[in-house]
Design an enzyme around this catalytic site. Structure first.
Site, short mmCIF file in Angstrom:
data_model
loop_
_atom_site.label_atom_id
_atom_site.label_comp_id
_atom_site.label_asym_id
_atom_site.label_seq_id
_atom_site.Cartn_x
_atom_site.Cartn_y
_atom_site.Cartn_z
N GLU A 78 0.81 -1.22 0.00
CA GLU A 78 0.00 0.00 0.00
C GLU A 78 0.84 1.27 0.00
OE1 GLU A 78 -2.88 -0.06 3.14
OE2 GLU A 78 -3.92 -1.83 2.35
N ARG A 129 2.29 2.40 4.74
CA ARG A 129 1.83 3.23 3.63
C ARG A 129 2.87 4.23 3.14
NH1 ARG A 129 -2.30 2.24 7.01
NH2 ARG A 129 -3.78 0.75 6.11
N THR A 176 1.04 2.38 11.06
CA THR A 176 1.07 1.87 9.70
C THR A 176 1.13 2.97 8.65
OG1 THR A 176 -1.35 1.83 9.67
CG2 THR A 176 -0.25 -0.20 10.34
N ALA A 193 -8.06 1.71 16.84
CA ALA A 193 -9.41 1.88 17.40
C ALA A 193 -10.11 0.54 17.59
CB ALA A 193 -10.25 2.79 16.52
N GLU A 194 -9.75 -0.45 16.79
CA GLU A 194 -10.37 -1.78 16.93
C GLU A 194 -9.77 -2.57 18.09
OE1 GLU A 194 -12.24 -0.06 14.26
OE2 GLU A 194 -10.13 -0.28 13.74
N ASN A 260 -12.85 6.13 13.84
CA ASN A 260 -14.09 5.73 14.50
C ASN A 260 -13.95 5.59 16.01
OD1 ASN A 260 -12.53 3.29 13.39
ND2 ASN A 260 -13.74 2.38 15.02
N ASP A 302 -18.58 2.09 12.20
CA ASP A 302 -17.16 2.16 11.84
C ASP A 302 -16.93 3.08 10.65
OD1 ASP A 302 -14.40 1.62 11.90
OD2 ASP A 302 -14.59 -0.09 10.57
N ASN A 391 -12.78 3.75 1.41
CA ASN A 391 -12.09 3.30 2.61
C ASN A 391 -10.85 4.16 2.80
OD1 ASN A 391 -10.42 1.10 4.31
ND2 ASN A 391 -12.60 0.67 4.48
#
Length: 561
Positions: A78, A129, A176, A193-194, A260, A302, A391
């Site tokens: 990415e 990234r 990331t 956040a997850e 989120n 989310d 996204n």
């Protein structure tokens, strides 16, 4: 703390002159320079627009690969490539490499080690990234929350620091994204956040690595906004900042998207949950927040607002106005005044049923029974899905056409939030806290590439794809749009019609970020190939079954022999 290991530092007279100092002014002028790509997004505005015109609609069919370079990585590719003085700098989750831009020959490659425990809290793909370049250094973040600087000539370590506590993988943090260097400050965000973290942005001295400031995205008790978090829910409130922002030198403001709230299950955190799902404008030297705009208060779906806010001057009511534009995951396209964050426009750019619009006075979404039912714990069918209408992938903006070019998803979901979970830092706060299944209108169309009017959200054209494109777009002054497809095709489309003019099959799916640059009077286009990321891994898309993985860097030019 394990140190990075230098795999190779092979520099010879046959290789190009390596990068020298890049000043703050060089970075500010990046959009005007066609020979180098120094800033994430092809310039501080994040427009991903190039004035180059050698590759045109008429000759793009003659585009051929010049070289391919394997990064020996089976995770997602990415990263945003940087180009300086004939050298491309590229990253994966555990490596940084310098490659001769004209031949693809490796100059040096550094392998970075981190604890396998780190991967426990990486939500959305084992990826990186990109890096930043500044004064002869390549600066990047590592998955285990270290910031490092490497010598651009040799790859040797210059400095290495760890983000101060509580930023550890045990507390749900991972890095990331690519840093953004502004006036000597390397600004970076965090994912997590997850995994029940308390989100933040922070700044480091780009020359030394010294930690300069930290701005939390979730307020502490007694701070403004803390009343929007009941009980102790703010301690695990989310608010990630994992996608790189943009910078306006005239206003001296950095714009950054905030993600989120946690958990996804909104029954655990009644209220607006400031400052999640917001766009921040901050001072780069101090991290001071000058203004914010919240897109989705009390978000149960989310709907991250991490998408890079791009800066553009557009015609509003007959007058030019500098604005910040964000194609939000929620399905709304926001246009905000760059100076004060006031709402200029907010319109849907995909299928949305959780809200009917945005109130121009309050800036709040006008929610439907779908949203209300989700908060109450009912089973609802909602558009878009958790993946959003877009996204993390980046859109581009052409000042020539005045249009945005964005890859979108066309997916809904059934959604039900059960009993609210009890969280602690580092605990899963995402998928396990709700029940959901994917819904499609047409299983053969899961996404579109669109040309969108920023003020209306309406499409000039839409090109359908069997699977959504998670590659970013890039647009040129010759009205070509470049993007990648998850099944591996790298494509050029007509920016005026959406017609696919050229396509090349790379070895793996493309979820990378195309760039264009010139050297010795010749225009080149570069992109990473390498399937990965959360949709490819967990989206359940049958079109992506059994596709090969493996990250490789590709550069293309017009055939001239």
């Amino acid at each position: 703390m394990k140190r990075s290991m230098l795999l190779a530092a092979l520099v010879s007279a046959a290789l190009p002159t390596m990068a020298f100092a890049q000043t703050a002014d060089d970075l500010k002028n990046d959009e005007k320079s066609t020979s180098d790509v120094l800033v994430y997004g092809m310039g501080y505005s994040g427009n991903r627009y190039s004035p180059l015109t050698q590759i045109t609609k008429e000759n793009v069919s003659k585009l051929v690969p010049v070289w391919g370079y394997s990064l020996a990585d089976l995770q997602g590719g990415e990263a945003f490539p940087l180009v300086k003085d004939g050298v491309i700098y590229i990253t994966t989750h555990d490596a940084t490499a310098a490659v001769d831009a004209l031949t693809g020959k490796q100059i040096w490659k550094v392998k970075h080690e981190y604890s396998p425990e780190t991967l426990r809290v990486v939500c959305c793909g084992i990826v990186n990234r990109g890096a930043a370049i500044y004064e002869g250094m390549i600066i990047r973040a590592l998955m285990d929350n270290r910031m490092i600087a490497l010598d651009a000539k040799s790859g040797k370590s210059i400095w290495e620091v760890k983000s101060p506590d509580p930023v550890t993988h045990a507390n749900g943090y991972a890095m990331t994204g690519a840093p953004l260097v502004v006036n000597g400050v390397a600004i970076t965000g965090v994912a997590g956040a997850e995994f029940s973290h308390r989100g933040l942005l922070e700044g480091y001295d780009a020359k030394t690595g010294k930690h300069l400031w930290r701005t939390y995205t979730i307020p502490a008790k007694g701070e403004p906004g803390s009343n929007t978090w009941p009980g102790d829910s703010a301690l695990t409130g989310g608010g990630s900042s994992w996608v790189t922002g943009t910078y306006d030198p005239e206003l001296d403001l950095v714009y950054w998207g905030i993600g989120n709230p946690a958990p996804w299950n909104g029954r655990a955190r009644k209220g607006d949950n400031l400052f999640t799902n917001s766009i921040f404008a901050i001072r780069p030297k101090t991290g001071e927040r000058v203004w914010y705009y919240q897109t989705t208060p009390e978000d149960p779906f989310d709907y991250d607002a991490v998408q890079t806010p791009i800066i553009a001057t557009i015609n509003v009511g007959g007058s030019p106005r500098k604005v910040v534009i964000q194609a939000n995951r929620s399905g709304f396209l926001y246009v905000l005044d760059a100076k004060d964050g006031k709402l200029v426009a907010a319109n849907t750019f995909g299928k949305v049923n959780w809200a009917t619009g945005v109130d121009k006075e309050t800036g709040r979404p006008i929610v439907t029974d779908v949203f209300k039912g989700a908060i109450e714990g009912k089973n609802v069918t909602v558009w878009p899905s958790i993946s959003g209408v877009t996204n993390w992938q980046h859109l581009s903006f052409s000042p020539r056409t005045g249009m945005l070019y964005t890859n979108t998803l066309h997916l809904g979901m059934t959604y039900e939030a059960g009993e609210p979970p009890v969280l602690k830092p580092g605990a899963p706060a995402g998928a396990p806290t709700v029940k959901r299944t994917v819904v499609t209108d047409d299983p053969n169309i899961r996404g579109f590439l669109k040309a969108v009017d920023p003020l209306t959200g309406k499409s000039k054209w839409e090109t359908p794809y069997k699977s959504p494109n998670y590659s970013s777009t890039m647009v040129t002054a010759s009205n070509l749009v470049f993007t990648g497809v998850m099944t591996g095709e790298f494509q050029a489309l007509d920016a005026d019609t959406g017609k696919i003019l050229w396509s090349f099959q790379t070895p793996s799916g493309i979820v990378g970020q195309p760039i264009t640059w010139e050297r010795n009077g010749k225009q080149y286009v570069t992109v990473l190939s390498g399937l990965g990321g959360v949709y490819a891994q967990r989206g359940g898309d049958p079109n992506l079954d059994n596709l090969p993985t493996g990250v490789s860097l590709w550069t293309f030019a017009l055939f001239d022999k």
